[in-house]
Design a protein around this motif. Sequence first.
Motif: not given
Length: 306
Positions: A254-260, A277-281, A291-296, A304-306
């Motif tokens: 789906r194109g999603r990484d561990a953070l997503m 650890q350096g994941a890219d939001p 990632a921010a679009d996938l959370v409730a 995630l917006a920081r």
Amino acid sequence: MRRLAPFALAVGLVAAITATAAAQPGPSHVCLALARDLQQSARPLEGRALAEALFEAASLDCPGIAADMLARGASVTARNRTGATALTLASARGAGEVVDLLLAAGAALDHRDLRGATPLLHAARAKRRPMVRRLLAAGADPDAADIKGVTPLIAAAFNGDARMVQQLIEGGAEPGRADASGKDAMIYAAGRGFAQVVSVLIAAGVDVAAPRGNGLTPLMWAAGHANDAPEREAIAAAGALVAAGADLSPVDKRGRDALMIAAERGHAAMVAWLLEQGADPSRRDHAGARAADLVASPELRRLLAR
């Protein structure tokens, strides 16, 4: 009809067990009850009744009764309605003495029931570590899988039993073998937050980076861990994977990484750790979502917006 009263089971065995059965519950009490049931049964102990008595003795861990049934001619090849033999039942019960008796009588060590499960797989699923050791020492196939491809090692990893996983690997089990769904022991351990099992598998040389089904890596499974896994343990599992060379950047189909994946699952502590650890939001999946679009959760979205 024949009854058991004249036989050793009704006299010697019942007398031997009675002394301890009244003092405490447990196997002695259970075996005494079984001996009495057999004594009082109107069915002659032959054919199917003899096989059923052996099954009961194996299931309840009653070696004296099992030995008596074998002496009377009970067959170690007899199977119950699930295709299990007495050895299968004794292995699942952890009945070591019964297993020894059955093996000495010629029981098939790697017999498969109707679902393809061997005695070793039953022992692993039932978390019977001493029994697993006993069966491996007897020569059981450590990689014998059921019809779904589940091996004893996969079962032990799913249960989070790191010592059993080590036992099986030392007994010759292939640590990277996958089941019919494409998941191996590492995937189950990571997805259930079993950090110790993950570490054992890493030490055994299991690839931490290779994607499995749907492009999911062990780190992605740890990131999206089961809800009943303690978050700290799941993070420890993820940490072990990263320390062993797992990369944060791969994506699934789906194109999603561990953070997503962690974000979508609502695992806030895991999200925070992955960011550390350096994941890219700012990354987007194939549908354009970050990632921010996938959370409730508003709190998680702010993180995630920081």
